[in-house]
Design a protein around this motif. Structure first.
Motif, PDB file in Angstrom:
ATOM      1  N   LYS A 100      12.204  -6.284   3.636  1.00 41.52           N
ATOM      2  CA  LYS A 100      11.578  -7.699   3.487  1.00 41.52           C
ATOM      3  C   LYS A 100      11.770  -8.206   1.982  1.00 41.52           C
ATOM      4  O   LYS A 100      11.255  -7.742   1.305  1.00 41.52           O
ATOM      5  N   ASN A 101      12.131  -9.443   1.882  1.00 41.12           N
ATOM      6  CA  ASN A 101      12.447 -10.019   0.191  1.00 41.12           C
ATOM      7  C   ASN A 101      12.644  -8.991  -0.495  1.00 41.12           C
ATOM      8  O   ASN A 101      14.069  -8.468  -0.402  1.00 41.12           O
ATOM      9  N   GLN A 102      11.929  -8.614  -1.745  1.00 41.60           N
ATOM     10  CA  GLN A 102      12.259  -7.852  -2.611  1.00 41.60           C
ATOM     11  C   GLN A 102      11.994  -6.091  -2.065  1.00 41.60           C
ATOM     12  O   GLN A 102      12.525  -5.199  -2.908  1.00 41.60           O
ATOM     13  N   MET A 103      11.299  -5.952  -0.975  1.00 38.81           N
ATOM     14  CA  MET A 103      11.085  -4.659  -0.510  1.00 38.81           C
ATOM     15  C   MET A 103      12.233  -3.817   0.123  1.00 38.81           C
ATOM     16  O   MET A 103      12.852  -4.688   1.103  1.00 38.81           O
ATOM     17  N   PRO A 104      12.552  -2.750  -0.338  1.00 39.26           N
ATOM     18  CA  PRO A 104      13.702  -2.152   0.154  1.00 39.26           C
ATOM     19  C   PRO A 104      13.329  -1.460   1.501  1.00 39.26           C
ATOM     20  O   PRO A 104      12.179  -1.529   1.885  1.00 39.26           O
ATOM     21  N   PRO A 105      14.361  -1.113   2.382  1.00 39.29           N
ATOM     22  CA  PRO A 105      14.121  -0.653   3.885  1.00 39.29           C
ATOM     23  C   PRO A 105      13.667   0.735   3.491  1.00 39.29           C
ATOM     24  O   PRO A 105      14.442   1.555   2.817  1.00 39.29           O
ATOM     25  N   TRP A 106      12.567   1.206   4.211  1.00 36.72           N
ATOM     26  CA  TRP A 106      12.157   2.544   4.371  1.00 36.72           C
ATOM     27  C   TRP A 106      12.458   3.567   5.392  1.00 36.72           C
ATOM     28  O   TRP A 106      12.177   4.356   5.737  1.00 36.72           O
ATOM     29  N   GLY A 107      13.069   2.614   6.655  1.00 37.57           N
ATOM     30  CA  GLY A 107      13.467   3.408   7.494  1.00 37.57           C
ATOM     31  C   GLY A 107      14.456   4.934   7.518  1.00 37.57           C
ATOM     32  O   GLY A 107      14.047   5.546   8.652  1.00 37.57           O
ATOM     33  N   ASP A 108      15.078   4.857   6.448  1.00 36.24           N
ATOM     34  CA  ASP A 108      15.873   6.183   6.630  1.00 36.24           C
ATOM     35  C   ASP A 108      15.088   7.313   5.968  1.00 36.24           C
ATOM     36  O   ASP A 108      15.477   8.421   5.886  1.00 36.24           O
ATOM     37  N   LEU A 109      14.158   6.881   5.222  1.00 38.01           N
ATOM     38  CA  LEU A 109      13.347   7.673   4.352  1.00 38.01           C
ATOM     39  C   LEU A 109      11.949   8.323   4.973  1.00 38.01           C
ATOM     40  O   LEU A 109      11.605   9.439   4.949  1.00 38.01           O
ATOM     41  N   LEU A 110      11.386   7.450   5.855  1.00 42.44           N
ATOM     42  CA  LEU A 110      10.175   7.619   6.542  1.00 42.44           C
ATOM     43  C   LEU A 110      10.190   7.931   8.263  1.00 42.44           C
ATOM     44  O   LEU A 110      11.200   7.124   8.692  1.00 42.44           O
ATOM     45  N   LYS A 111       9.598   8.933   8.479  1.00 44.59           N
ATOM     46  CA  LYS A 111       9.909   9.032   9.872  1.00 44.59           C
ATOM     47  C   LYS A 111       9.001   7.930  10.720  1.00 44.59           C
ATOM     48  O   LYS A 111       7.944   7.475  10.063  1.00 44.59           O
ATOM     49  N   PRO A 112       8.872   7.652  11.993  1.00 45.65           N
ATOM     50  CA  PRO A 112       8.115   6.891  12.867  1.00 45.65           C
ATOM     51  C   PRO A 112       6.572   7.268  12.488  1.00 45.65           C
ATOM     52  O   PRO A 112       5.803   6.311  12.369  1.00 45.65           O
ATOM     53  N   ALA A 113       6.390   8.335  12.480  1.00 43.21           N
ATOM     54  CA  ALA A 113       5.024   8.973  12.380  1.00 43.21           C
ATOM     55  C   ALA A 113       4.508   8.405  10.887  1.00 43.21           C
ATOM     56  O   ALA A 113       3.355   8.264  10.853  1.00 43.21           O
ATOM     57  N   ASP A 114       5.234   8.759  10.164  1.00 39.96           N
ATOM     58  CA  ASP A 114       4.786   8.158   8.724  1.00 39.96           C
ATOM     59  C   ASP A 114       4.471   6.703   8.648  1.00 39.96           C
ATOM     60  O   ASP A 114       3.662   6.444   7.967  1.00 39.96           O
ATOM     61  N   VAL A 115       5.385   5.862   9.063  1.00 40.88           N
ATOM     62  CA  VAL A 115       5.180   4.485   9.081  1.00 40.88           C
ATOM     63  C   VAL A 115       3.814   4.196  10.015  1.00 40.88           C
ATOM     64  O   VAL A 115       2.938   3.408   9.788  1.00 40.88           O
ATOM     65  N   GLU A 116       3.580   4.846  11.096  1.00 34.58           N
ATOM     66  CA  GLU A 116       2.316   4.684  12.018  1.00 34.58           C
ATOM     67  C   GLU A 116       1.400   5.138  11.009  1.00 34.58           C
ATOM     68  O   GLU A 116       0.097   4.526  11.067  1.00 34.58           O
ATOM     69  N   ALA A 117       1.204   6.198  10.342  1.00 38.24           N
ATOM     70  CA  ALA A 117       0.359   6.550   9.417  1.00 38.24           C
ATOM     71  C   ALA A 117       0.123   5.382   8.176  1.00 38.24           C
ATOM     72  O   ALA A 117      -1.227   5.252   7.711  1.00 38.24           O
ATOM     73  N   LEU A 118       1.063   4.964   7.828  1.00 39.70           N
ATOM     74  CA  LEU A 118       0.884   3.858   6.884  1.00 39.70           C
ATOM     75  C   LEU A 118       0.046   2.699   7.385  1.00 39.70           C
ATOM     76  O   LEU A 118      -0.658   2.057   6.852  1.00 39.70           O
ATOM     77  N   TRP A 119       0.525   2.285   8.771  1.00 37.16           N
ATOM     78  CA  TRP A 119      -0.026   1.311   9.338  1.00 37.16           C
ATOM     79  C   TRP A 119      -1.666   1.657   9.453  1.00 37.16           C
ATOM     80  O   TRP A 119      -2.338   0.660   9.327  1.00 37.16           O
ATOM     81  N   ALA A 120      -2.121   2.786  10.002  1.00 38.15           N
ATOM     82  CA  ALA A 120      -3.351   3.184   9.995  1.00 38.15           C
ATOM     83  C   ALA A 120      -4.185   3.109   8.720  1.00 38.15           C
ATOM     84  O   ALA A 120      -5.296   2.584   8.792  1.00 38.15           O
ATOM     85  N   TYR A 121      -3.646   3.453   7.587  1.00 37.85           N
ATOM     86  CA  TYR A 121      -4.145   3.156   6.105  1.00 37.85           C
ATOM     87  C   TYR A 121      -4.177   1.784   5.844  1.00 37.85           C
ATOM     88  O   TYR A 121      -5.403   1.382   5.475  1.00 37.85           O
ATOM     89  N   VAL A 122      -3.482   0.887   6.235  1.00 34.72           N
ATOM     90  CA  VAL A 122      -3.350  -0.592   5.858  1.00 34.72           C
ATOM     91  C   VAL A 122      -4.485  -1.082   6.788  1.00 34.72           C
ATOM     92  O   VAL A 122      -5.407  -2.051   6.262  1.00 34.72           O
ATOM     93  N   VAL A 123      -4.721  -0.590   8.073  1.00 34.01           N
ATOM     94  CA  VAL A 123      -5.696  -1.327   9.010  1.00 34.01           C
ATOM     95  C   VAL A 123      -7.149  -1.101   8.794  1.00 34.01           C
ATOM     96  O   VAL A 123      -7.691  -1.765   8.358  1.00 34.01           O
ATOM     97  N   ALA A 124      -7.072   0.327   8.340  1.00 36.61           N
ATOM     98  CA  ALA A 124      -8.454   1.147   8.001  1.00 36.61           C
ATOM     99  C   ALA A 124      -8.892   0.573   6.592  1.00 36.61           C
ATOM    100  O   ALA A 124     -10.215   0.483   6.457  1.00 36.61           O
ATOM    101  N   GLY A 125      -7.910   0.277   5.740  1.00 35.91           N
ATOM    102  CA  GLY A 125      -8.230   0.066   4.320  1.00 35.91           C
ATOM    103  C   GLY A 125      -8.692   1.334   3.591  1.00 35.91           C
ATOM    104  O   GLY A 125      -8.899   2.312   3.898  1.00 35.91           O
ATOM    105  N   GLU A 126      -8.840   1.074   2.438  1.00 35.16           N
ATOM    106  CA  GLU A 126      -9.450   2.035   1.539  1.00 35.16           C
ATOM    107  C   GLU A 126     -10.620   2.465   1.600  1.00 35.16           C
ATOM    108  O   GLU A 126     -11.673   1.692   1.820  1.00 35.16           O
ATOM    109  N   ARG A 127     -10.943   3.843   1.817  1.00 31.35           N
ATOM    110  CA  ARG A 127     -12.289   4.473   1.958  1.00 31.35           C
ATOM    111  C   ARG A 127     -12.621   5.486   1.113  1.00 31.35           C
ATOM    112  O   ARG A 127     -11.901   6.170   0.616  1.00 31.35           O
TER     113      ARG A 127
END
Length: 127
Positions: A100-127
């Protein structure tokens, strides 16, 4: 305690289907059901396993931190992920996988489980 539905001279009445206490009980029961069933309603906080959040933090540190900032702090002009709406999971997944915008696509490099883990991290915030 009924509702008058008759004509000018009529006296037909219908019983009230709910009383205040019954309505409050029904609402409370519905909310309890939604909470128990894991409804991702507005304001509801998703719970992620600690291991998934940790995996997301590791993926973030490797791939996302150069632009979005270490531990989601000081994003250097990129989107501040601490402000990402927690009810916009599909938007997050699309942005990460397609870019999106200046961010490159990561779909070829990250597995769906990796994207879900990123989502978990973003929602949970830094702990």
């Amino acid at each position: 305690m009924g509702v008058d539905v008759g004509f000018a001279g009529g006296g037909a009445r219908l019983a009230r289907p709910f009383r205040r206490g019954a309505v409050a009980g029904a609402v409370a029961g519905a909310l309890a059901f939604l909470a128990a069933s894991g409804c991702a309603c507005a304001g509801a906080q998703e719970a992620f396993p600690p291991g998934q959040i940790k995996a997301g933090a590791d993926i973030y540190a490797r791939n996302c931190s150069p632009c979005h900032g270490a531990r989601m702090l000081e994003p250097q002009g990129a989107f501040d992920l601490r402000e990402f709406p927690h009810d916009a999971r599909e938007r997050f997944v699309s942005s990460v996988t397609r870019g999106k915008n200046q961010m490159p696509p990561w779909g070829d490099l990250l597995k769906p489980a990796d994207v879900e883990a990123l989502w978990a991290y973003v929602v949970a915030g830094e702990r």
